[in-house]
Structure formats: C-alpha cells, structure tokens
Design an enzyme around this catalytic site. Structure first.
Site, PDB file in Angstrom:
ATOM      1  CB  SER A  74      -7.933   3.654   2.689  1.00 22.69           C
ATOM      2  OG  SER A  74      -7.301   3.150   3.584  1.00 22.69           O
ATOM      3  CB  SER A 133      -8.255   0.594   5.798  1.00 22.15           C
ATOM      4  OG  SER A 133      -9.161   1.965   4.991  1.00 22.15           O
ATOM      5  CE  LYS A 189      -4.239   2.095   2.522  1.00 19.89           C
ATOM      6  NZ  LYS A 189      -4.794   1.603   3.498  1.00 19.89           N
TER       7      LYS A 189
HETATM    8  N1  GLN Z   1     -13.946   3.447   6.426  1.00 24.10           N
HETATM    9  C1  GLN Z   1     -12.763   4.190   7.612  1.00 24.10           C
HETATM   10  C2  GLN Z   1     -12.265   5.665   7.350  1.00 24.10           C
HETATM   11  O1  GLN Z   1     -12.528   6.054   6.855  1.00 24.10           O
HETATM   12  C3  GLN Z   1     -11.340   3.362   7.663  1.00 24.10           C
HETATM   13  C4  GLN Z   1     -10.397   4.007   7.232  1.00 24.10           C
HETATM   14  C5  GLN Z   1      -8.612   2.928   7.407  1.00 24.10           C
HETATM   15  O2  GLN Z   1      -9.410   2.351   8.054  1.00 24.10           O
HETATM   16  N2  GLN Z   1      -7.834   3.540   6.838  1.00 24.10           N
HETATM   17  O3  GLN Z   1     -11.755   5.718   8.332  1.00 24.10           O
END
Ligand code: GLN
Length: 476
Positions: free
Chosen positions: A155, A179, A80
C-alpha cells in the site's frame, strides 16, 4: 555544483551538504522542480507541504553553524499519508479522513524533525493501507515511474514511487503484510520492515496492530540503515515497543542462507524465479553458503494474515464513526449516523475487510477462525525459530523473491483474492515479527520495458545487522 538527484542517495547528499557543494535549499528546490514535472502523471504525492523551503533554510543554518548536524539534516524525505504530522492533513488515503489534521507528531516524525530532515509532503496509499497496488486510494491511482501503465505496488505505492521518480531521497511507509517491501521491489528501491516493536507505532494510523511496522524506503542499504537508526528505539507511548538493546554489528563474514524452495513452486512468475536463481548464484559467488530449508507451515502465512489482519483492522476502524474523527454524515438516529458516515466514507476494500474481520471475531466463529489463526501463527513462528536456531545448525538468513510477480498492469487484478496472493512472500515476516529487507535484484522484461524485481532477505528477531551486512554485500 549541478544537482543530479538520480545520482544521489542520502549518504552522498549529506557529504555534499556538509562540504558546501550545494545547500539544503538548492536540494529541496531540485526535488520540487522534479515533482512539478512528474507528479501530475504519477500521482505519488497527495500534498506538497507549503514550508519545504523554510525547513530547508533551517537545515542550512544548522549545517552552517555546525549545530547538531545529523546524516539526515537537510535531506528531502516523504511521509506516507497514514503517519501523523502535527497540523497537517493525514487522510490514510480515505475520504473519511479527507479533512483530518494530525493533532500531534508521530514519534518517528518527531525524531525525523529533530534530526533536521526536510519533509517534502505526504504520499498516496491504498485506503487504510489495504492493498498491494495503490489502486484502492480514494485520491486516484499512483502509477509506476518505470512503466506508467503499471501499478507501483502498495500500500505504500506513493512512498516507493517518489523515491523512483526522484521526488525525495527517501521515504517512510508502513508494512503490515508487505506494504513497504513489495512497492519498493516494484519501483526498484530498497524497502525495510524491522523487527516488530523496534519502531514506534505511536502516531501511525493503525491497520493490524500486531503486524504494523513503519519502515523506510530508499536508494541503498546504507540509506535504509541511516533512516532506521533515527526512527527506531523504545517509546513509552507504544505498548508493544521493545526495550533498546545494545546493538549487534555483524562483521562482514560469510553467512549461511536458507531457501524454502518448497514454498516457491506455485503461482510464481517464471522470470521472477529465474531472477531469484541468479541472485542465489551471486550470493554463492560472494562466498556465502546456500542450503534448502523446510518451513512446514509457512504456506499458511497468507491465510493466517488474512484472518488476523481484518480482525484487528475491523476493531481499529470502529473509531471512524462520524463522531470522533473525520467525516460526519447524518442519518435518522445515532446508528443511522454511523451507518451513513461509514457507507459514504469507506471504499469497497475497506468495507470488505471490516465485514471479514467482524465475521471472524463474531462469537460463533471466533474459535474456528481467529483463535485457529493465532494457533497457526505460533506454528509458523516456531518453524522460523528452528530454522534460525544456532544450536541446531540453523541459517543466518532466509531468502525469497519479494513478490511472486513484477509490477502488474493497472486494473489487472480485479478479483481481491488474486491481489491478496501478491503478499505470499512478504506476510510471513509480519506474522512472525522478524525483520525483512527487499533489495533490488535486477529487472524482468514486459512489453519492451524493464521492470524491477526484488530479493527479500529475512533474519531472526533483532538481527537487522545481519540483514544490512548481506544486503550491502549483495548490492555492491
Ligand atoms: N497487501 C497487503 C494487504 O493488502 C499488505 C498491506 C500492508 O502491508 N499495509 O493487506
């Protein structure tokens, strides 16, 4: 031997590599071919490293000389875009870091390199990991390989999509509120967030430091285990790293599974619920005991998360000021430089969270929001402690769907709140620090397409062994 990436996982590829059925160079070439064919449309990779074949050659040497060969030697893996890789661009999906290069290897990158992986490239993500769809990247949307009109989740959408499109055999993502798990479920892959503190955060671009964990995405539970075994471990460079403990290994016996049914009443897609009920039946037929449990405060997890996460993110992101890192824009004076740099460098969602986070930490509101959220965080934790407590007839694991819906359409969630609701089932594990795995549990149909959905399995702190055991039982 002809390589068919869709039929390989890490475990199988490793056997072929050591048997000499194909080489790491051939395996990497096959991945590159696939990426060439698919990445333009999917946009899962932001960059393919220019030394992939050299890395693969070195892995082949290692295999040929039987020199410290691990299960990951010669295996193509993707990173990532928020995990530091020395000398390589790491942008966290943001314009502010577009030209930033890692100044050192993240601890997990060092471990992967030592194990002999072939790092293929860096994957697209929501800017600074803020999002559930990968639509918030400054470098274009990633599409879901199962249906290109839909999002791959986020994400770590790029990391999940590369596994689904056979652009790598596994990948690393980061999970602050889901995410890793949610995109894995949208893309038909396995995704794992381990106990907070088991995997070093050193070299991960921080979002919410008390919630962030790096986690693997792969095609089987055993691949997740292989990756986790390599990346985990105490690291003195991470002040919240947990000491190594002697490993518990779950023998494959029958478990007690808890379901917080009261938490699955609202906002959950009917087909997803139906799929979840089928998973429950399957687990019962495998001989596990299933019972309903109450987690009275779990319903506050999302609200707690959306106070604590922006608070921590707003502090973490204060370092991006045009002086220390990345983009620099000139204003009229020093403050002007900061404002101009951040105005141009950050996207809308990042700004929203910085404003939210600054607000909940501001002197007049600190007690009302940030402190209160921390208190409720404690209540949620104690609910889970009780649910798992062996002396109170506790359960071994707790299951929910990973996400309340299958992959949604690109552009469908215009209102940020509706996007935040995607995290309803994943945030409790971050807020409490417990481990959670998403395993593919079948498909639901939309517009004539099969869309993957996932089952989430959570266990008590440090009990990843139980999760892997039941995850294998469920997926075999
Ligand atoms: N969807 C969640 C957010 O927007 C999770 C993000 C993440 O785990 N990095 O905060």
């Amino acid at each position: 031997m002809e390589i068919d990436l869709s039929k390989l996982d890490i475990k199988k590829a490793h056997e072929h590599l050591v048997n000499g059925d194909f080489t790491a160079v051939e395996l990497a070439e096959k991945c590159l071919e696939n990426i060439k064919e698919k990445n333009e449309e999917i946009n899962a990779y932001l960059e393919i490293y220019d030394d992939v074949l050299e890395q693969a050659k070195k892995a082949d040497e290692r295999i040929k000389n039987k020199d410290n060969v691990t299960e990951l030697t010669g295996i193509p893996i993707a990173l990532k875009d928020n995990i530091l890789n020395e000398g390589r661009t790491v942008s966290a999906g943001s314009k502010i870091l577009e030209n930033y290069k890692g100044t050192y290897d993240a601890t997990i990158v060092k471990k992967l390199k030592d194990a002999g992986v072939v790092l293929i490239g860096r994957t697209n993500m929501d800017e600074f990991a803020m999002g559930a769809s990968t639509e918030n990247s400054a470098f274009g949307i990633t599409k879901n390989p199962h249906d290109i009109t839909r999002v791959p989740g986020g994400s770590s959408g790029g990391s999940a999509a590369v596994v689904a499109m056979d652009g790598a055999l596994g990948s690393l993502g980061s999970d602050t509120g889901g995410s890793v798990r949610q995109p894995a479920s949208f893309c038909g892959a396995f995704g794992f967030k381990s106990t907070y503190g088991t995997v070093s955060r050193h070299g991960l671009i921080a979002m919410g430091s008390s919630l962030d964990q790096i986690g693997p995405i792969g095609k089987s539970v055993s691949d997740i285990e292989i990756l986790f075994d390599v990346i985990k471990g105490y690291d003195k460079m991470d002040s919240t790293s947990l000491p190594d403990v002697t490993e518990k290994k779950k023998k494959n016996d029958k478990l007690t599974i808890g379901i917080p049914r009261h938490f699955m009443k609202e906002g959950i897609d009917e087909d997803v619920l139906e799929n979840f009920n089928q998973s429950v039946e399957k687990l019962k037929s495998l001989g596990h005991e299933v019972k309903d449990i109450e987690l009275p405060n779990i319903k506050y997890s999302l609200a707690v998360y959306y106070v604590i996460m922006p608070a921590e993110a707003s502090s973490n992101l204060s370092r991006f000021d045009g002086v220390k890192y990345g983009l620099r824009k000139d204003g009229e004076d020093l403050l002007g430089d900061y404002l101009e740099t951040r105005e141009v460098g950050f996207g809308a969602e990042v700004k929203r969270r910085v404003i939210l986070g600054t607000h909940v930490l501001s002197s007049g509101y600190y007690d009302a929001y940030y402190n209160k959220a921390n208190i409720v965080r404690g209540l949620i934790k104690s609910d889970f402690d009780k649910a798992f407590d062996p002396s109170a007839d506790g359960v071994d694991v707790i299951i929910t769907p990973t996400s309340p819906t299958p992959a949604f359409k690109i552009g469908e969630k215009k209102d940020p709140l509706s996007m935040y609701l995607s995290d309803i089932f994943t945030t409790p594990a971050n807020v409490t620090g417990i481990p959670a795995l998403s395993v593919p549990s079948g498909v639901v149909q939309r517009d004539g397409k099969d869309l993957p959905v996932g089952l989430q399995i959570m266990a008590n702190h440090g009990r990843e062994d139980i999760i892997f055991s039941i995850g294998k039982d469920f997926s075999n």
